[in-house]
Design a protein around this motif. Structure first.
Motif, mmCIF file in Angstrom:
data_model
loop_
_atom_site.group_PDB
_atom_site.id
_atom_site.type_symbol
_atom_site.label_atom_id
_atom_site.label_comp_id
_atom_site.label_asym_id
_atom_site.label_seq_id
_atom_site.Cartn_x
_atom_site.Cartn_y
_atom_site.Cartn_z
ATOM 1 N N ILE A 157 12.547 50.720 28.819
ATOM 2 C CA ILE A 157 11.498 50.925 27.821
ATOM 3 C C ILE A 157 11.550 49.872 26.710
ATOM 4 O O ILE A 157 10.540 49.585 26.063
ATOM 5 C CB ILE A 157 11.597 52.347 27.220
ATOM 6 C CG1 ILE A 157 10.305 52.662 26.447
ATOM 7 C CG2 ILE A 157 12.830 52.477 26.327
ATOM 8 C CD1 ILE A 157 10.191 54.087 26.007
ATOM 9 N N ASP B 296 9.283 47.291 27.954
ATOM 10 C CA ASP B 296 7.908 47.803 27.981
ATOM 11 C C ASP B 296 7.307 47.870 26.583
ATOM 12 O O ASP B 296 6.121 47.579 26.384
ATOM 13 C CB ASP B 296 7.867 49.197 28.622
ATOM 14 C CG ASP B 296 8.346 49.196 30.061
ATOM 15 O OD1 ASP B 296 8.297 48.119 30.693
ATOM 16 O OD2 ASP B 296 8.795 50.249 30.546
ATOM 17 N N ALA B 297 8.140 48.273 25.610
ATOM 18 C CA ALA B 297 7.630 48.497 24.253
ATOM 19 C C ALA B 297 7.689 47.254 23.377
ATOM 20 O O ALA B 297 7.330 47.313 22.198
ATOM 21 C CB ALA B 297 8.435 49.624 23.596
ATOM 22 N N LYS C 298 14.495 49.696 17.330
ATOM 23 C CA LYS C 298 13.083 49.404 17.563
ATOM 24 C C LYS C 298 12.664 48.124 16.850
ATOM 25 O O LYS C 298 11.893 47.329 17.383
ATOM 26 C CB LYS C 298 12.234 50.584 17.089
ATOM 27 C CG LYS C 298 10.785 50.547 17.543
ATOM 28 C CD LYS C 298 10.109 51.864 17.218
ATOM 29 C CE LYS C 298 8.698 51.920 17.790
ATOM 30 N NZ LYS C 298 8.058 53.237 17.511
ATOM 31 N N PRO D 228 6.640 44.379 21.327
ATOM 32 C CA PRO D 228 5.334 43.944 20.820
ATOM 33 C C PRO D 228 4.997 42.500 21.212
ATOM 34 O O PRO D 228 5.889 41.678 21.449
ATOM 35 C CB PRO D 228 5.481 44.074 19.296
ATOM 36 C CG PRO D 228 6.583 45.060 19.104
ATOM 37 C CD PRO D 228 7.534 44.819 20.241
ATOM 38 N N PHE E 144 10.084 56.955 22.288
ATOM 39 C CA PHE E 144 10.206 55.673 21.606
ATOM 40 C C PHE E 144 8.941 55.287 20.844
ATOM 41 O O PHE E 144 9.005 54.664 19.784
ATOM 42 C CB PHE E 144 10.543 54.583 22.628
ATOM 43 C CG PHE E 144 11.231 53.382 22.038
ATOM 44 C CD1 PHE E 144 12.558 53.452 21.630
ATOM 45 C CD2 PHE E 144 10.565 52.183 21.880
ATOM 46 C CE1 PHE E 144 13.203 52.354 21.081
ATOM 47 C CE2 PHE E 144 11.196 51.080 21.331
ATOM 48 C CZ PHE E 144 12.523 51.165 20.931
ATOM 49 N N HIS E 145 7.791 55.650 21.398
ATOM 50 C CA HIS E 145 6.517 55.265 20.778
ATOM 51 C C HIS E 145 6.060 56.246 19.704
ATOM 52 O O HIS E 145 5.100 55.961 18.979
ATOM 53 C CB HIS E 145 5.424 55.154 21.848
ATOM 54 C CG HIS E 145 5.683 54.080 22.871
ATOM 55 N ND1 HIS E 145 5.556 52.735 22.600
ATOM 56 C CD2 HIS E 145 6.077 54.164 24.171
ATOM 57 C CE1 HIS E 145 5.838 52.040 23.685
ATOM 58 N NE2 HIS E 145 6.157 52.881 24.645
ATOM 59 N N HIS E 146 6.697 57.392 19.608
ATOM 60 C CA HIS E 146 6.129 58.471 18.794
ATOM 61 C C HIS E 146 6.916 58.806 17.536
ATOM 62 O O HIS E 146 6.372 59.411 16.610
ATOM 63 C CB HIS E 146 5.997 59.739 19.654
ATOM 64 C CG HIS E 146 5.268 59.509 20.935
ATOM 65 N ND1 HIS E 146 3.952 59.108 20.979
ATOM 66 C CD2 HIS E 146 5.673 59.613 22.233
ATOM 67 C CE1 HIS E 146 3.572 58.966 22.248
ATOM 68 N NE2 HIS E 146 4.609 59.271 23.027
ATOM 69 N N SER F 238 10.449 57.639 14.815
ATOM 70 C CA SER F 238 11.478 56.655 14.470
ATOM 71 C C SER F 238 12.151 57.057 13.163
ATOM 72 O O SER F 238 11.679 57.947 12.453
ATOM 73 C CB SER F 238 10.888 55.241 14.349
ATOM 74 O OG SER F 238 9.993 55.163 13.256
#
Length: 461
Positions: free
Chosen positions: A356, A359-360, A218, A362, A237-239, A241
């Motif tokens: 993803i 998409d993720a 990430k 930053p 992935f967003h929630h 780590s």
């Protein structure tokens, strides 16, 4: 006057096989490579020589042939002769530019490692899997004292086990491909490949290496160099780590063909799922341009097992087109051509970059590291109306750096495709511009003084 009948760019397994085939047929061959020895990435000369290795045998065979070897030459441009018959290339070597001409040209330039930008990927200590193999194989150097190995594909496991054998520590192996996607009839029907994979697995287990399947990097953090790697599961992935302390990160997602020379000559290219744009060749390695041939991973990603076969096919096609009678290339080895193609297709599928990760990404992530262009700048250009890779390049300078877009244009294409809803094949691939490799003005113009400059005769009064 031509310098050779056939000119080969790239001295890996494919290019070397092509050069030797031309030499055996009695025609003159010149092979050019930026490295100082033949072998390419896969057969790179190790620090400690192994006389039984395929790379050593290949170099010995070239040494005993009549092939003219120009190693340490960096090819910076190539063009067709104005007559349409023949090619010429320019290389830099020894501080000056050299021109070489030939009737036929075989491009065997290998592959480029695929990656996706993430926060911290420009930190010292972060490298590609291919770069790690160079350190380990050619220099016997570890990438760091504590390394995270991440990405997808078989090179992931090769690098991890090579680090262990060299006395290093693998802090984690992060494989974006779930185990179920590795399973394939192609693998099940190949005991040698299964045995190699089982050996890698045993080595990782014995070293108690943590393995994260279905996870990806990430971000990477650190001051003057890498100090930690943040991982996340692809399905969350967003929630969530996890952070691992490490001073080096080796990462890569398979390979894509290196097509710059073919594209500069305006040869047709083709988009293939799982590997991106490659050179469009027929079954005999002929491109859309008469006299131009492409082979090895530079044409399409087929791996080292197929490279010598495609090199010989390209050479025999060139020989036939030059009027030389040749025998057909006979398949060699225990693995059939069809099996090699199926295996390569499977490896390309499991090495795919997860969507993803784009998409993720930053907004502040640097996408073009040569020019320091961030994602937010690319997004703004697309919002303002950029609809092609050339548009984004003009608006942002993304792809204008010293790498010529080799490291960033695939990521730009993914972002552009997602936001414009245009499929990747429809976006096309831009034509590169010389110089294809960094060169200095001094190397191009050489050494001269004013007395060497041609002075026109005065016009009559």
């Amino acid at each position: 006057m031509m310098d050779a009948d056939v000119l080969i760019i790239g001295a890996g397994p494919a290019g070397s096989a092509a050069a030797l085939e031309v030499d055996r047929a009695g025609l003159s061959a010149v092979i050019v490579d930026e490295q100082l020895e033949a072998g390419g990435q896969v057969y790179r000369s190790p620090r400690v020589q192994d006389s039984q290795s395929p790379g050593h045998r290949l170099r010995q065979e070239l040494d005993g042939s009549g092939v003219v070897r120009r190693f340490g030459h960096r090819v910076w441009t190539v063009e067709r002769e104005k007559t349409g018959s023949g090619f010429r290339i320019w290389t830099v070597h020894g501080g000056r530019s050299h021109e070489t001409r030939a009737k036929a040209l075989i491009v065997a330039t290998g592959a480029i490692e695929r990656n996706v930008p993430f926060p911290g990927w420009t930190l010292p200590g972060v490298s590609g899997l291919a770069a790690a193999t160079v350190l380990l194989k050619a220099q016997n150097l570890l990438p760091g004292s504590r390394t995270v190995v991440a990405g997808a594909g078989p090179l992931l496991y090769l690098v991890a086990t090579s680090i262990l054998r060299s006395g290093g520590t693998v802090a984690a192996l992060v494989d974006a491909t779930p185990l179920r996607r590795w399973v394939s009839p192609v693998l099940m029907g190949n005991p040698a490949l299964l045995a190699k994979g089982a050996l890698w697995w045993i080595q990782l287990q014995r070293a108690s290496v943590p393995i994260y399947r279905g996870w990806a990097v990430k971000s990477a953090t650190g001051g003057s160099r890498l100090s930690a790697v943040e991982l996340a599961p692809l399905d969350a992935f967003h929630h969530t780590s996890e952070t691992i302390d490490a001073d080096s990160l080796c990462i890569g997602y398979g390979l894509r063909p290196s097509t710059e020379y073919a594209r500069l000559l305006r040869a047709d290219c083709i988009f293939r799922a799982g590997e991106g744009w490659g050179v469009d060749v027929d079954n005999a390695q002929r491109t859309s341009l008469p006299g131009l041939y492409a082979c090895g991973d530079g044409a399409r990603i087929m791996g080292v097992a197929d490279a010598p076969h495609s090199g010989r096919r390209a050479a025999q096609s060139a020989l036939k087109d030059l009027g030389v009678a040749v025998r057909p290339v006979r398949p060699s080895g225990k693995i059939s051509g069809g099996t090699r193609r199926r295996f390569a297709a499977h490896m390309n599928r499991i090495s795919k970059i997860p969507d993803i990760l784009y998409d993720a990404m930053p907004d502040a992530t640097i996408v073009c590291r040569c020019e320091g262009v961030r994602r937010e700048t690319i997004d703004a250009a697309i919002t303002d109306g950029a609809r092609t890779l050339a548009d984004v390049k003009s608006e942002t300078r993304c792809g204008m750096g010293s790498c010529g877009g080799r490291q960033c244009l695939e990521s730009v294409a993914a972002l552009l495709s997602d936001q414009t809803e245009v499929d990747l094949p429809q976006l096309g691939v831009p034509r590169p511009r010389p110089p294809l490799r960094p060169v200095t003005i001094g190397e191009l113009v050489g050494t001269f003084d004013y007395a060497d400059l041609p002075t026109p005769r005065p016009s009559p009064l």
